[in-house]
Scaffold this active site. Structure first.
Site, short mmCIF file in Angstrom:
data_model
loop_
_atom_site.label_atom_id
_atom_site.label_comp_id
_atom_site.label_asym_id
_atom_site.label_seq_id
_atom_site.Cartn_x
_atom_site.Cartn_y
_atom_site.Cartn_z
N CYS A 159 0.75 -1.14 0.00
CA CYS A 159 -0.02 0.19 0.05
C CYS A 159 0.93 1.25 -0.11
O CYS A 159 0.56 2.19 -0.62
CB CYS A 159 -0.89 0.03 1.19
N SER A 180 -2.98 3.00 -1.78
CA SER A 180 -4.25 2.91 -1.23
C SER A 180 -3.95 3.10 0.36
O SER A 180 -2.95 2.79 0.84
CB SER A 180 -4.41 1.31 -1.54
N ALA A 181 -5.00 3.94 0.63
CA ALA A 181 -5.02 4.46 2.21
C ALA A 181 -6.24 3.99 2.86
O ALA A 181 -7.10 4.73 2.71
CB ALA A 181 -4.39 5.77 2.31
N ASP A 182 -6.17 3.36 3.92
CA ASP A 182 -7.12 3.10 5.03
C ASP A 182 -7.21 4.20 5.86
O ASP A 182 -6.25 4.16 6.77
CB ASP A 182 -7.28 1.60 5.74
N ASN A 190 0.94 5.06 8.99
CA ASN A 190 1.88 5.06 8.09
C ASN A 190 2.52 6.28 8.33
O ASN A 190 3.77 6.68 8.17
CB ASN A 190 0.98 5.15 6.91
N HIS A 220 -9.38 6.41 1.17
CA HIS A 220 -10.71 6.25 1.23
C HIS A 220 -11.00 5.82 2.89
O HIS A 220 -10.15 5.51 3.74
CB HIS A 220 -11.10 4.63 0.74
N LEU A 221 -12.10 5.91 3.26
CA LEU A 221 -12.88 5.79 4.22
C LEU A 221 -13.83 4.41 3.98
O LEU A 221 -14.66 4.39 3.21
CB LEU A 221 -13.88 6.68 4.94
N SER A 276 -10.93 -4.62 7.25
CA SER A 276 -11.57 -5.09 6.16
C SER A 276 -10.45 -5.86 5.44
O SER A 276 -9.31 -5.54 5.12
CB SER A 276 -11.99 -4.12 4.99
#
Length: 277
Positions: A159, A180-182, A190, A220-221, A276
């Site tokens: 990610c 890609s970032a949760d 991070n 994203h959330l 997730s």
């Protein structure tokens, strides 16, 4: 940390609803950037308590070049367990790419050792880059993480994909590109991890601290985090803590957990949220 809350608010207010690999669904934006002046304090999120122990041990694990979870589990860190095989293997993930990037002749390249030497000897170079994105070793999305590992591939694609260092006025800055970032669960880790890495590299190269720049692709959330997001956005940020590093360590690969001390960390209570997979 206003920057982090601003990111969360921006995605909540302007993001697009999207489906995702996990089936959970997200609210997402493409392209966003945060900047932290590392001389102003250590950027550890204060609007919920963060588990610094996991952050430090994971970073040391990366720098060791390890890809088995044994070191992490021995130190009470279980954040990678869901994707590992029964033996704890994760395939050629971050540590392997940072320290043992495969070369065409069948050998390997230690990106991190080369990076440190290059910063010392050619600080103005524009090639202070490390990449974890190796297309030949990316996992097959139709196969479980464990089966990907058995096939010689990564359990998960990286990610936090690529980072670059920059030297100006005897200060070291770092920019991370994260594909890609949760935002709720992952991004606080991070930020702290790469801020700490920048501090470590600055120490072993004899440089002062500059900025950590965090650039996102898909930020994203997850839809099942939105209630927790509202809880966090209602909280006021507290003063940043200070990270003290053992000044005797001069080799990037010699740091130990005991070489780090977080001072004056004040934080609101932890907020739980499902991961997730």
């Amino acid at each position: 940390m206003k920057q982090y809350l601003d990111l969360m608010r921006h995605v909540r207010d302007t993001g697009t609803k999207k489906e995702d690999r996990t089936g959970t669904g997200t609210v997402s934006v493409f392209g966003y950037q945060m900047r932290f002046d590392l001389s102003e304090g250590f950027p550890l999120v204060t609007t919920k308590k963060c588990h610094l122990k996991s952050i430090i041990h994971e970073l040391l694990w990366f720098l060791k070049g390890e890809t088995n979870t044994q070191y992490l589990t021995d130190n009470g860190v279980r954040i990678w367990n869901e994707w590992a095989t029964e033996e704890g293997d994760l395939g050629p993930v971050y540590g392997a790419q940072w320290r043992s990037w495969p070369t065409p002749d069948g050998g390997s390249l230690d990106q991190f050792a080369l990076l440190v030497e290059q910063i010392k000897n050619k600080p103005d170079s524009r090639r202070h880059i490390i990449s974890a994105w190796n297309p030949a070793l990316l996992p097959d999305e139709g196969v479980s993480p464990q089966d990907n590992v058995r096939n010689g591939k990564m359990a998960l694609p990286p990610c936090h994909t690529l980072f670059q260092f920059y030297v100006a006025d005897n200060k070291l800055s770092c920019q991370l590109y994260q594909r890609s970032a949760d935002i709720f669960l992952g991004v606080p880790f991070n930020i702290a991890s790469y801020a700490l890495l920048t501090m470590m590299v600055a120490q072993v190269t004899g440089l002062e601290l500059g900025d950590f720049v965090h650039t996102f692709g898909d930020a994203h959330l997850y839809l099942n985090h939105l209630e927790q997001v509202e809880t966090q956005l209602a909280r006021e940020p507290l003063p940043l803590p200070t990270m003290k590093i053992n000044p005797e360590v001069k080799d990037i690969f010699s740091f130990k957990f005991e070489d780090f001390e977080l001072v004056d960390y004040q934080a609101h209570p932890h907020i739980s949220a499902p991961i997730s997979i």
